[in-house]
Write a protein that holds these residues in place. Structure first.
Motif, PDB file in Angstrom:
ATOM      1  N   LEU A 213       0.831  -1.200   0.000  1.00 41.24           N
ATOM      2  CA  LEU A 213       0.000   0.000   0.000  1.00 41.24           C
ATOM      3  C   LEU A 213       0.870   1.257   0.000  1.00 41.24           C
ATOM      4  O   LEU A 213       0.566   2.253  -0.670  1.00 41.24           O
ATOM      5  CB  LEU A 213      -0.932  -0.031   1.215  1.00 41.24           C
ATOM      6  N   GLU A 214       1.984   1.194   0.723  1.00 43.57           N
ATOM      7  CA  GLU A 214       2.918   2.323   0.704  1.00 43.57           C
ATOM      8  C   GLU A 214       3.432   2.594  -0.708  1.00 43.57           C
ATOM      9  O   GLU A 214       3.586   3.755  -1.112  1.00 43.57           O
ATOM     10  CB  GLU A 214       4.095   2.052   1.641  1.00 43.57           C
ATOM     11  N   LEU A 215       3.714   1.530  -1.454  1.00 48.28           N
ATOM     12  CA  LEU A 215       4.176   1.705  -2.837  1.00 48.28           C
ATOM     13  C   LEU A 215       3.154   2.499  -3.644  1.00 48.28           C
ATOM     14  O   LEU A 215       3.512   3.384  -4.433  1.00 48.28           O
ATOM     15  CB  LEU A 215       4.405   0.344  -3.500  1.00 48.28           C
ATOM     16  N   ALA A 216       1.883   2.188  -3.471  1.00 49.87           N
ATOM     17  CA  ALA A 216       0.827   2.890  -4.208  1.00 49.87           C
ATOM     18  C   ALA A 216       0.767   4.359  -3.815  1.00 49.87           C
ATOM     19  O   ALA A 216       0.674   5.251  -4.679  1.00 49.87           O
ATOM     20  CB  ALA A 216      -0.515   2.210  -3.952  1.00 49.87           C
ATOM     21  N   VAL A 217       0.822   4.636  -2.510  1.00 54.29           N
ATOM     22  CA  VAL A 217       0.751   6.032  -2.051  1.00 54.29           C
ATOM     23  C   VAL A 217       1.948   6.820  -2.559  1.00 54.29           C
ATOM     24  O   VAL A 217       1.810   7.948  -3.071  1.00 54.29           O
ATOM     25  CB  VAL A 217       0.680   6.084  -0.506  1.00 54.29           C
ATOM     26  N   ARG A 218       3.127   6.258  -2.460  1.00 54.33           N
ATOM     27  CA  ARG A 218       4.333   6.968  -2.889  1.00 54.33           C
ATOM     28  C   ARG A 218       4.341   7.196  -4.401  1.00 54.33           C
ATOM     29  O   ARG A 218       4.846   8.209  -4.887  1.00 54.33           O
ATOM     30  CB  ARG A 218       5.579   6.217  -2.426  1.00 54.33           C
ATOM     31  N   HIS A 219       3.807   6.237  -5.149  1.00 56.13           N
ATOM     32  CA  HIS A 219       3.702   6.417  -6.597  1.00 56.13           C
ATOM     33  C   HIS A 219       2.825   7.618  -6.922  1.00 56.13           C
ATOM     34  O   HIS A 219       3.210   8.495  -7.727  1.00 56.13           O
ATOM     35  CB  HIS A 219       3.118   5.147  -7.228  1.00 56.13           C
TER      36      HIS A 219
END
Length: 365
Positions: free
Chosen positions: A194-200
């Motif tokens: 989920l962090e990957l999605a937010v940072r993207h």
């Protein structure tokens, strides 16, 4: 060719045949077997040694190194075939890829898989597990039990007391279990996914992002944890979190989506992360019907990546490594069964990946 020459050839063929089978021969034994003198056998050995076919030794002959007989392998009884029981909560969405990879890995390790389907219900989980253990069908278990709700600790203690080794798949305990047999697991790091999605989305300039969590999913708690961590680290407002199921087959999904998007408009959200693919596709359909442009008016990221690529536009998605999860679970259990207590316990966390598609990238000018 005279009889004497013929008899010499036959003797030497017999001598070489015995030498190949036994690796060594004795002059005395050959003389008795062939009914000739020991001197005759010594002459035969000398003739064959002159051609490099054997090596003369005291009292007999052996094969030269390059012709040494290879001893026949000792017979060993075949190793017993191991059987691993596998209980998963669904045989359709998310889990088929894990099951397929587990079966492929099991075949490579010459292990059987006994598959049982459950239904995100702890009572049904217990019934399926007991079917495997009480019948003696499985020497080890791969389990994905329902660990939500107040009965989770009791379920963990019950699993830890099972008579065969157990590995949790896409599950973990929320506490350290003080039992003689600590549980192992292999799972996706959904919080990091989920962090990957937010940072993207943050890297693309989005500062107001919303999150739709699927109701009743055991993954939701980890996704919420990753959301909170990413929003805190990036100084983003993290209050626009909605727990709704909005897939096309959910009764009243259009009204639910309308409510979700209304809240997003009021919070000035420009990007939405939706768990899971059917819900994200349902949101995309509704946005397009309402004349919204994806990603210009609303960027979308899905979590799971089962069917996100089929949407129009194709949806950026976080993809848990389902194939690796299934394979790793079988490899861990096979090692546990074959090595026993010599193998240290393992708790494995596998990182998802972000697959970037058109739904989050701004259109070219």
């Amino acid at each position: 060719m005279g009889d004497e020459q013929l008899f010499a050839l036959q003797r030497r063929e017999h001598l070489m045949d015995r030498l190949r089978r036994h690796g060594a021969v004795r002059v005395r034994d050959l003389a008795v077997d062939l009914g000739v003198s020991e001197l005759t056998i010594r002459r035969d050995i000398a003739a064959l040694a002159g051609r490099g076919l054997l090596t003369r030794v005291h009292g007999g002959a052996t094969l030269p190194t390059r012709l040494e007989a290879t001893p026949a392998p000792r017979w060993r009884p075949p190793a017993p075939v191991l059987t691993i029981g596998m209980v998963v909560p669904s045989l359709d969405f998310y889990w088929p890829q894990i099951v397929r990879s587990a079966r492929t890995a099991a075949a490579a390790h010459r292990v059987n898989i006994q598959l049982r389907g459950s239904s995100y219900d702890s009572a049904e989980d217990r019934r399926q597990i007991l079917r495997l253990t009480e019948s003696g069908q499985a020497q080890g278990l791969l389990l994905a039990p329902d660990l939500d709700g107040p009965g989770a600790d009791e379920m963990i203690d019950w699993i830890a007391a099972l008579p065969v080794p157990t590995i949790l798949v896409e599950r973990q305990t929320r506490r350290w279990t003080p039992t003689p047999h600590q549980l192992e697991w292999v799972r996706s790091d959904h919080a990091l996914g989920l962090e990957l999605a937010v940072r993207h989305l943050h890297s693309l300039g989005h500062r107001r992002i919303g999150l739709v969590l699927s109701k009743g999913s055991p993954t939701s708690a980890d996704l919420a944890s990753g959301w909170d961590r990413a929003c805190a680290e990036l100084c983003l407002p993290g209050g626009c979190v909605m727990r709704e199921s909005v897939a096309l087959d959910v009764p009243g999904h259009r009204e639910i989506i309308a409510g979700v998007l209304d809240r997003c408009r009021r919070a000035r959200v420009t990007a939405l992360i939706v768990h899971s693919d059917p819900d994200a596709i349902s949101v995309a359909h509704y946005l397009v019907e309402q004349g919204a442009r994806i990603p210009d008016d609303m960027a979308l990221v899905s979590y799971d990546d089962e069917i996100a690529h089929l949407a129009e536009p194709a949806i950026t998605a976080v993809r848990p490594a389902k194939g690796l999860i299934g394979r790793t679970a079988v490899e861990m259990m096979t090692a546990r069964l074959r090595e026993g207590r010599d193998r240290p316990l393992q708790r494995v966390s596998i990182l998802p990946e972000l697959v970037i598609r058109a739904s989050s990238l701004a259109s070219a000018p």
